[in-house]
Design a protein around this motif. Structure first.
Motif, short mmCIF file in Angstrom:
data_model
loop_
_atom_site.label_atom_id
_atom_site.label_comp_id
_atom_site.label_asym_id
_atom_site.label_seq_id
_atom_site.Cartn_x
_atom_site.Cartn_y
_atom_site.Cartn_z
N ARG A 176 -0.61 -4.16 21.00
CA ARG A 176 -1.10 -5.13 22.03
C ARG A 176 -0.77 -6.43 21.78
N GLY A 177 -0.23 -7.01 20.72
CA GLY A 177 0.39 -8.24 20.50
C GLY A 177 -0.76 -9.02 19.87
N VAL A 178 -1.89 -8.48 19.21
CA VAL A 178 -3.01 -9.51 18.68
C VAL A 178 -2.84 -9.26 17.22
N VAL A 179 -2.55 -10.18 16.57
CA VAL A 179 -2.36 -10.40 15.07
C VAL A 179 -3.97 -10.63 14.56
N VAL A 180 -4.31 -9.55 13.73
CA VAL A 180 -5.55 -9.59 13.24
C VAL A 180 -5.51 -9.68 11.71
N THR A 181 -6.38 -10.89 11.28
CA THR A 181 -6.19 -11.10 9.99
C THR A 181 -7.79 -11.03 9.30
N GLU A 182 -7.94 -10.40 8.28
CA GLU A 182 -9.17 -10.15 7.46
C GLU A 182 -8.95 -11.40 6.86
N THR A 183 -10.54 -11.98 6.77
CA THR A 183 -10.58 -13.21 5.93
C THR A 183 -11.55 -13.04 4.68
N ASP A 184 -12.17 -11.83 4.56
CA ASP A 184 -12.88 -11.40 3.25
C ASP A 184 -11.85 -11.29 2.43
N LEU A 185 -11.92 -11.66 1.18
CA LEU A 185 -10.96 -11.54 -0.01
C LEU A 185 -10.51 -10.11 -0.30
N GLY A 186 -11.62 -9.34 -0.48
CA GLY A 186 -11.34 -7.87 -0.78
C GLY A 186 -10.85 -7.21 0.45
N GLU A 187 -11.46 -7.44 1.69
CA GLU A 187 -11.00 -6.92 2.99
C GLU A 187 -9.34 -7.10 3.18
N ARG A 188 -9.17 -8.33 2.87
CA ARG A 188 -7.75 -8.86 2.85
C ARG A 188 -6.78 -8.33 2.06
N ILE A 189 -7.20 -7.84 0.75
CA ILE A 189 -6.38 -7.23 -0.11
C ILE A 189 -6.07 -5.81 0.23
N GLN A 190 -7.27 -5.20 0.93
CA GLN A 190 -7.04 -4.01 1.48
C GLN A 190 -6.06 -3.70 2.61
N GLN A 191 -6.21 -4.98 3.68
CA GLN A 191 -5.43 -4.95 4.45
C GLN A 191 -3.73 -5.01 4.29
N LEU A 192 -3.79 -5.83 3.34
CA LEU A 192 -2.20 -6.22 3.00
C LEU A 192 -1.70 -4.86 2.28
N ASP A 193 -2.54 -4.26 1.54
CA ASP A 193 -2.00 -2.84 0.93
C ASP A 193 -1.99 -1.81 1.77
N GLY A 194 -2.35 -1.89 3.19
CA GLY A 194 -2.61 -0.73 4.01
C GLY A 194 -3.60 0.46 3.75
N GLN A 195 -4.77 0.04 2.97
CA GLN A 195 -5.56 0.91 2.46
C GLN A 195 -6.99 0.65 3.48
N MET A 196 -7.74 1.53 3.57
CA MET A 196 -9.31 1.39 3.91
C MET A 196 -9.82 0.87 3.08
N PRO A 197 -11.10 0.19 3.38
CA PRO A 197 -11.95 -0.37 2.19
C PRO A 197 -12.36 0.77 1.28
N SER A 198 -12.62 0.60 0.22
CA SER A 198 -13.13 1.92 -0.62
C SER A 198 -14.50 1.68 -1.09
N HIS A 199 -14.91 0.76 -0.56
CA HIS A 199 -16.85 0.55 -0.84
C HIS A 199 -17.10 -0.51 0.31
N ILE A 200 -18.42 -0.28 0.63
CA ILE A 200 -19.01 -0.90 1.76
C ILE A 200 -19.18 -2.51 1.52
N VAL A 201 -19.38 -2.87 0.28
CA VAL A 201 -19.51 -4.28 -0.16
C VAL A 201 -18.64 -4.93 -0.77
N VAL A 202 -17.86 -4.21 -1.90
CA VAL A 202 -16.98 -4.61 -2.57
C VAL A 202 -15.58 -3.91 -2.19
N PRO A 203 -14.93 -4.18 -1.21
CA PRO A 203 -13.82 -2.97 -0.58
C PRO A 203 -12.44 -2.94 -1.35
N ALA A 204 -12.20 -3.82 -2.37
CA ALA A 204 -11.08 -3.61 -3.08
C ALA A 204 -11.64 -3.37 -4.58
#
Lengths: 247, 467
Positions: free
Chosen positions: B127-155
């Protein structure tokens, strides 16, 4: 006190010496022990797999075999845990409740019921690492658990430390699960085997010549992992050491 | 369409093949578990805190509608817009509408498992909204197209060289520079301009306080505070179970959260949001998405007490060796294995079996969820709903029959030799192949205990009687 001896399937088939040691040890303390010949299994494998209803026949048979005894003793923590805490595939009659209330794992029976601390016949001049199965540790609470920060205690150590010549090795992760887990060991083969390997390596690095445990199933799994990976470590059930086995 | 169950065992096997990743994953998380233990030893009242936290949560969940309404009323008084989302679709629609109303095209967000649960990015991005994760681990996962692998330390399943490669692809950095400082710096350089120009910010929330109509966000990177305050439009997505009644209750949870999660006394940032800043807008979306349904499940409702610290994952020997992605779900590890089946029983039917039920998870849980007992109960429920593989179900059925009949059982293993050939196969449920892949079989013995007893004791007894 009339004792009914339960020898779980793994011990019957692979570790008969453990069964013999359990029987002889109880007799050394003057106990009147019977081994009902019609016994098979406590029902744990079926119940743990979610197939609780399929455990009903085995549980009913267990009660028929053992209801007449004052105490039911077995050299296996996880079986004792099943009978005591999860034995509910059958209606809870007085007999069933009697069996559940009076079922003991060998170490806790020796430690808490018979209150024995001396094994004058026992000598084991080796460095051993103690493996507390999760069934004995966290379900029967035979030792303190690292997660709870309890004042340290250990019933198996209380007994083993009375054996002549024995010394102990402490692994880095003393109460991490070894990965046996019943049917888990085949359905999740890769994780299970890896956990087993990590466990035996941890004990070996700590300097243990033997891994000693109150559960043969954990040791069967660990032994398989150790032998495949060439980790030079041996295995022995606590009943055999306390009964005076010398290797 | 029938959903296929997650194949945890196979994914775990793949994870285990990669020794450097496996070793790092196991050791890093075990390190967190040990740090958690150290914190526990420092606080003599640790067990008391756990009991208190559990009681507060149980009380809140037992009176959830009243407390939610109290929160709503107080939040509105504070100038917060409150929305109710019955499910993921409604949540995404509400967020989409708020953004549309403001003409917002870029959204910066700090880590929130609920938006993952709702697959919000998949809804907003077309729908044209660019979503950017700002948490470091979450951003790594977002760029890599993966779900977070841990609740607290996602990457946590990634090594720094993996991150260097991902950043090189998206940030044009040096793929061979895997120094954590320079990686963090490149993320900062890439993220700051996005944050400063974003149209809207989004956070989750660790705790909601009914009494004050406020909510609390705990982070270590400060990114949530930037996401919430810089753009002037703050949307917070909150699972309804995050509620506590009073501000006074909060201390119990704040003391437990970071100690359980990372072994640190407190998070770097613990921010209380009471209402919008002057000239900005604050929206709260209260998400149900199956929670009310779970609250009605007699044996499983207490999983709603979870404060998402991840301690159960860090201590879990299975999780540490299989990686969070192997669970194929937003929530992984022991807590995931008891929550996920409430979302989709068939898809997540294998997860309660991806456990040895050793019980360590239950012991570390700061709110005393009986995780391993619920795993055991789930197995029964799933078996009864026929979510077990056919072969396993049949074997258990046959084993149950045979083990109930001693004559048949012993006849099947009549004579020592047959017994020792038959018993091992039978006892391992004929699944010898998986057993022997990485393990030796148990050694053969001359005699079963049963036959030893017959020979040495029963015969002796008979002799004794006849003599």
């Amino acid at each position: 006190m009339k004792i009914g001896l339960f020898v779980p399937c793994y011990i019957d088939a692979f570790f008969p010496k453990t069964g013999v040691a359990t029987l002889e040890l109880l007799e050394k303390f003057g106990q009147d022990v019977d081994y009902p010949m019609d016994q098979t299994c406590c029902g744990q494998p079926m119940a743990n797999s979610g197939c609780n209803r399929d455990a009903a026949a085995a549980e009913a048979l267990f009660v028929r075999n053992f209801a007449q005894y004052d105490a039911i003793v077995m050299p296996s923590g996880s079986c004792a845990h099943h009978v005591r805490d999860n034995f509910d595939a059958i209606p809870q009659t007085d007999e069933v409740r009697h069996v559940r209330r009076n079922t003991y794992e060998l170490v806790e029976f020796l430690h808490d019921v018979l209150n024995v601390r001396d094994f004058p016949w026992a000598e084991f001049p080796h460095k051993v690492g103690l493996h507390n199965s999760c069934g004995t540790l966290r379900a029967l609470r035979t030792a303190s658990m690292s997660e709870l920060g309890e004042t340290p205690f250990s019933k198996p150590m209380d007994l083993l430390s009375r054996v002549k010549g024995i010394s102990f090795a402490t692994p880095k992760r003393p109460d991490e699960c070894c990965g046996f887990g019943g049917t888990f060991c085949v359905t999740e083969e890769a994780v299970s085997a890896r956990m087993g390997l990590d466990k035996v390596r941890d004990h070996h690095t700590a300097g243990a010549e033997y891994i000693v445990s109150a559960d043969s199933s954990c040791m069967m799994h660990q032994q398989g992992c150790a032998e495949r990976a060439g980790v030079p470590i041996r295995f022995i059930h606590i009943a055999e050491i306390l009964n005076g086995t010398r290797e | 369409m029938k959903v296929k169950p997650v194949n945890h065992a196979r994914a775990a096997e793949e994870f285990i093949k990669d020794a450097p990743h496996l070793n790092f994953h196991d050791e890093r998380l075990w390190d967190l578990r040990q740090k958690r233990d150290q914190q526990m030893h420092i606080l003599p009242e640790w067990q008391e805190l756990r009991s208190l936290a559990s009681q507060i949560k149980e009380h809140t969940l037992a009176n959830l509608p009243e407390y939610l309404e109290q929160f709503e009323a107080n939040a509105r008084k504070n100038g917060i817009h409150v929305h109710w989302a019955a499910d993921a679709a409604e949540h995404n629609r509400i967020v989409g509408e708020i953004l549309e109303k403001h003409g917002a095209r870029s959204l910066i967000k700090s880590k929130s498992m609920v938006t993952e649960e709702c697959s919000m990015r998949d809804y907003l991005e077309p729908r044209g909204v660019v979503v950017t994760e700002t948490d470091l681990g979450e951003r790594i996962q977002q760029l890599d197209g993966q779900m977070p692998s841990h609740i607290v330390v996602p990457a946590v399943h990634k090594l720094t060289p993996d991150v260097a490669k991902i950043f090189a692809k998206y940030y044009n950095t040096d793929p061979n520079d895997d120094d954590p400082n320079s990686l963090a710096w490149s993320q900062r350089l890439a993220a700051r301009p996005v944050i400063l120009t974003a149209d809207a910010g989004m956070t989750g929330g660790n705790f909601i306080v009914a009494e004050t109509g406020s909510f609390v966000v705990c982070t270590n990177e400060g990114n949530a505070d930037l996401s919430a305050t810089v753009p002037g439009l703050h949307i917070a997505t909150l699972g309804i179970e995050r509620l506590v009644p009073r501000m006074a209750d909060l201390g119990v949870f704040v003391r437990l959260l970071s100690r359980s999660a990372l072994g640190s006394p407190i998070t770097q940032y613990t921010t209380h949001f009471h209402g919008p800043q002057k000239g900005s807008e604050m929206h709260v979306v209260l998400v149900d998405n199956g929670r009310s349904h779970r609250l009605g499940m007699e044996e499983f409702w207490t999983s709603l007490k979870c404060i998402r610290c991840g301690a159960c994952m860090n201590t879990c020997p299975v999780y540490r060796r299989s990686g969070g992605l192997s669970y194929g779900a937003v929530y992984s590890g022991p807590i995931g294995a008891i929550i996920d089946p409430t979302f989709n029983e068939r898809k997540y039917s294998t997860l309660p079996f991806a456990s040895t039920m050793n019980g360590s998870c239950t012991n570390v849980c700061p709110v005393k969820i009986n995780i391993h007992e619920q795993l055991y109960k789930w197995r029964r429920v799933l078996a009864e709903h026929h979510e077990l593989p056919f072969v396993k179900r049949e074997i258990m059925h046959m084993a149950g029959k045979l083990l109930g009949q001693p004559k048949l059982y012993r006849a099947a293993v009549n004579g020592t030799e047959t017994a020792l050939q038959t018993l091992p196969r039978f006892l391992l449920y004929n699944w010898m192949n998986p057993w022997s892949k990485n393990r030796e079989l148990p050694h053969p013995v001359k005699q079963t205990f049963h036959s030893w007893y017959k020979e040495n004791r029963l015969k002796a007894q008979k002799k004794g009687k006849t003599a």
